[in-house]
Design an enzyme around this catalytic site. Structure first.
Site, PDB file in Angstrom:
ATOM      1  N   ARG A   1     -54.199  13.804   1.394  1.00  0.00           N
ATOM      2  CA  ARG A   1     -53.598  13.467   0.106  1.00  0.00           C
ATOM      3  C   ARG A   1     -53.427  11.957   0.028  1.00  0.00           C
ATOM      4  O   ARG A   1     -53.664  11.248   0.993  1.00  0.00           O
ATOM      5  CB  ARG A   1     -52.252  14.187  -0.051  1.00  0.00           C
ATOM      6  CG  ARG A   1     -51.444  14.072   1.246  1.00  0.00           C
ATOM      7  CD  ARG A   1     -49.996  13.922   1.123  1.00  0.00           C
ATOM      8  NE  ARG A   1     -49.592  12.801   0.301  1.00  0.00           N
ATOM      9  CZ  ARG A   1     -49.484  11.534   0.740  1.00  0.00           C
ATOM     10  NH1 ARG A   1     -49.793  11.176   1.983  1.00  0.00           N
ATOM     11  NH2 ARG A   1     -49.090  10.586  -0.090  1.00  0.00           N
ATOM     12  N   GLY A   2     -52.964  11.501  -1.174  1.00  0.00           N
ATOM     13  CA  GLY A   2     -52.844  10.068  -1.382  1.00  0.00           C
ATOM     14  C   GLY A   2     -54.164   9.583  -1.968  1.00  0.00           C
ATOM     15  O   GLY A   2     -55.248   9.926  -1.458  1.00  0.00           O
ATOM     16  N   ALA A   3     -54.069   8.785  -3.037  1.00  0.00           N
ATOM     17  CA  ALA A   3     -55.267   8.474  -3.820  1.00  0.00           C
ATOM     18  C   ALA A   3     -56.434   7.896  -3.000  1.00  0.00           C
ATOM     19  O   ALA A   3     -57.547   8.439  -3.045  1.00  0.00           O
ATOM     20  CB  ALA A   3     -54.883   7.555  -4.973  1.00  0.00           C
TER      21      ALA A   3
ATOM     22  N   ARG B   1     -58.483  18.153  -7.402  1.00  0.00           N
ATOM     23  CA  ARG B   1     -57.202  17.670  -7.966  1.00  0.00           C
ATOM     24  C   ARG B   1     -57.549  16.687  -9.084  1.00  0.00           C
ATOM     25  O   ARG B   1     -58.463  15.876  -8.919  1.00  0.00           O
ATOM     26  CB  ARG B   1     -56.349  16.952  -6.902  1.00  0.00           C
ATOM     27  CG  ARG B   1     -55.733  17.872  -5.867  1.00  0.00           C
ATOM     28  CD  ARG B   1     -54.764  17.118  -4.961  1.00  0.00           C
ATOM     29  NE  ARG B   1     -53.455  16.959  -5.568  1.00  0.00           N
ATOM     30  CZ  ARG B   1     -52.490  16.182  -5.054  1.00  0.00           C
ATOM     31  NH1 ARG B   1     -52.707  15.467  -3.961  1.00  0.00           N
ATOM     32  NH2 ARG B   1     -51.307  16.095  -5.642  1.00  0.00           N
TER      33      ARG B   1
ATOM     34  N   GLN C   1     -42.862  14.020   0.457  1.00  0.00           N
ATOM     35  CA  GLN C   1     -43.760  13.059   1.110  1.00  0.00           C
ATOM     36  C   GLN C   1     -42.993  11.846   1.643  1.00  0.00           C
ATOM     37  O   GLN C   1     -43.388  11.237   2.630  1.00  0.00           O
ATOM     38  CB  GLN C   1     -44.844  12.579   0.122  1.00  0.00           C
ATOM     39  CG  GLN C   1     -45.906  13.612  -0.189  1.00  0.00           C
ATOM     40  CD  GLN C   1     -45.558  14.421  -1.420  1.00  0.00           C
ATOM     41  OE1 GLN C   1     -44.396  14.608  -1.756  1.00  0.00           O
ATOM     42  NE2 GLN C   1     -46.570  14.916  -2.123  1.00  0.00           N
TER      43      GLN C   1
ATOM     44  N   ASP D   1     -51.856   6.457  -8.457  1.00  0.00           N
ATOM     45  CA  ASP D   1     -52.961   7.433  -8.450  1.00  0.00           C
ATOM     46  C   ASP D   1     -54.023   7.109  -9.493  1.00  0.00           C
ATOM     47  O   ASP D   1     -55.196   7.484  -9.332  1.00  0.00           O
ATOM     48  CB  ASP D   1     -52.415   8.840  -8.668  1.00  0.00           C
ATOM     49  CG  ASP D   1     -51.725   9.309  -7.398  1.00  0.00           C
ATOM     50  OD1 ASP D   1     -50.526   9.022  -7.249  1.00  0.00           O
ATOM     51  OD2 ASP D   1     -52.411   9.903  -6.539  1.00  0.00           O
TER      52      ASP D   1
ATOM     53  N   ASN E   1     -48.238   7.815 -10.903  1.00  0.00           N
ATOM     54  CA  ASN E   1     -47.922   7.943  -9.465  1.00  0.00           C
ATOM     55  C   ASN E   1     -47.039   9.173  -9.308  1.00  0.00           C
ATOM     56  O   ASN E   1     -46.730   9.863 -10.292  1.00  0.00           O
ATOM     57  CB  ASN E   1     -47.231   6.668  -8.952  1.00  0.00           C
ATOM     58  CG  ASN E   1     -47.119   6.639  -7.431  1.00  0.00           C
ATOM     59  OD1 ASN E   1     -48.112   6.889  -6.729  1.00  0.00           O
ATOM     60  ND2 ASN E   1     -45.936   6.387  -6.903  1.00  0.00           N
ATOM     61  N   LYS E   2     -46.657   9.463  -8.096  1.00  0.00           N
ATOM     62  CA  LYS E   2     -45.880  10.675  -7.779  1.00  0.00           C
ATOM     63  C   LYS E   2     -44.710  10.880  -8.725  1.00  0.00           C
ATOM     64  O   LYS E   2     -44.030   9.917  -9.083  1.00  0.00           O
ATOM     65  CB  LYS E   2     -45.387  10.552  -6.330  1.00  0.00           C
ATOM     66  CG  LYS E   2     -44.540  11.682  -5.811  1.00  0.00           C
ATOM     67  CD  LYS E   2     -45.142  13.056  -6.005  1.00  0.00           C
ATOM     68  CE  LYS E   2     -46.507  13.203  -5.400  1.00  0.00           C
ATOM     69  NZ  LYS E   2     -47.213  14.431  -5.851  1.00  0.00           N
TER      70      LYS E   2
END
Ligand code: MRU
Length: 353
Positions: free
Chosen positions: A53-55, A96, A203, A244, A254-255
């Site tokens: 995960r994570g862009a 995703r 996270q 992201d 973003n998150k």
């Protein structure tokens, strides 16, 4: 593995007949476990469950996913392989929706394959792997550059806050937002970082606190709802978050929870900074309103990590990301320099440099 990071979040083992190896981030912080990904279907499943995960890491995973998908296709000749390419690219890119890096990584490898035709089947897949590996190498270099440039904003004795995880676990290198801390720490500066726990998948607690704590950086974990109180009572000098997808006007996805932090930052006069590589900008989009926001399973909110915390059957809204409007962002650290103020003109100028 980069010299500054004691683990490889994602890498490729062997030649094109080999496999992708990732850290299973669903197991952290309890255990550091690696899993070998042998097919595009396995890669998509790992992406969906946030094992990777994570862009920026998703950009690399997307590239490796295409290699695996082309291999899965077992095409008898190059033209059959090229016919399966679009299907494989769609399959991996749709795992995703919000982080642009995933579809960017997929498209980059697919384009390299199209450019290199006609070759043997083995030659085409080998070429795809070479391109995917260069995404990983470039990501390492971009993280290091962001750390160098953004590290200057982390002063001795400062107090900083971050949300979600934008560290080595979210990239192929030392991270985006966390790279500025790693870089300042390496230069010997002492400072404090407050890490939002980041509901619902934690996270911040599971990954950011783990990374900073093990690097010897003074990190304090707080729940998301404490951020305003910390800004008011303790004082925060600057906020750093990852991204992201960034539209060409600077609106930044973003998150989930990042937008709330930015609004609180404005109220308390705290400069809110985004740290992101050029691969996270989506200049096709005029504003953040065009960014697709992933919605995830309600169980993440009602019974995350196995324990039920809400009545069965209750209605749940679980968007995984939000968009922070550009006017709330003091600046963006990129590997090509600082974008501040955040405007389309500045974004285009710095990214062109
Ligand atoms: O759902 P996740 O864990 O993939 O979300 C990750 C984030 O929102 C990060 O902050 C973002 O991808 C930047 S990572 C350098």
């Amino acid at each position: 593995m980069t010299p500054s990071v004691p683990f490889a979040t994602i890498e490729w083992l062997g030649d094109w007949r080999g496999c992708a190896r990732i850290i299973d981030q669903t197991r952290l912080p309890g255990e550091l476990v690696y899993i070998d990904i042998q097919s595009a279907t396995e890669m998509c499943a790992a992406i969906r469950k946030l094992a990777v995960r994570g862009a920026p890491a998703l950009g690399v995973a997307g590239g490796f996913g295409v290699v695996l998908g082309l291999r899965d296709a077992q095409s008898p000749d190059p033209s059959a392989l090229l016919e399966s390419l679009d299907r494989v690219a769609r399959q991996v890119a749709s795992a995703r929706p919000t982080a642009v890096n995933l579809s960017w990584g997929v498209e980059r490898v697919a384009a390299a394959v199209r450019r290199s035709a006609p070759l043997s089947v083995d030659g085409l897949i080998e070429g795809a792997l070479a391109e995917a590996k260069s995404i990983l190498e470039e990501d390492r270099a971009m993280c290091a550059a962001m750390g160098r440039i953004g590290g200057a904003l982390v002063h001795e004795g400062g107090r900083f806050l971050t949300h979600c995880n934008a560290g080595a676990l979210a990239t192929g290198g030392m991270g985006t937002a966390l790279s500025v801390f790693f870089s300042a720490h390496r230069e010997g500066r002492k400072f404090r970082v407050f890490a939002d726990e980041t509901r619902p998948l934690l996270q911040g607690a599971r990954l950011t606190a783990w990374e900073l704590f093990h690097a010897g950086i003074d990190v304090t974990l707080i729940t998301d709802s404490m951020a305003g109180h910390v800004m008011k009572s303790i004082g925060i000098d600057r906020i750093f978050v990852g991204a992201d997808r960034i539209a060409r006007n600077g609106d930044t996805a973003n998150k989930i929870g990042t937008y709330s932090v930015a609004v609180l930052a404005k109220e308390h006069g705290v400069p809110f900074w985004v740290v992101a590589p050029s691969s996270t900008f989506d200049l096709r989009l005029q504003s953040g309103a065009e960014i697709e926001i992933e919605e995830r399973d309600p169980s993440e909110v009602t019974e995350g990590f196995g324990s039920r915390t809400a009545p069965a059957g209750v209605k749940v809204f679980n968007p995984a990301f939000d968009v922070t409007p550009a006017p709330l962002i003091a600046g963006i650290v990129t590997e090509r320099g600082l974008i501040s103020p955040v405007s389309e003109t500045e974004i285009r100028r710095v990214l062109a440099g």
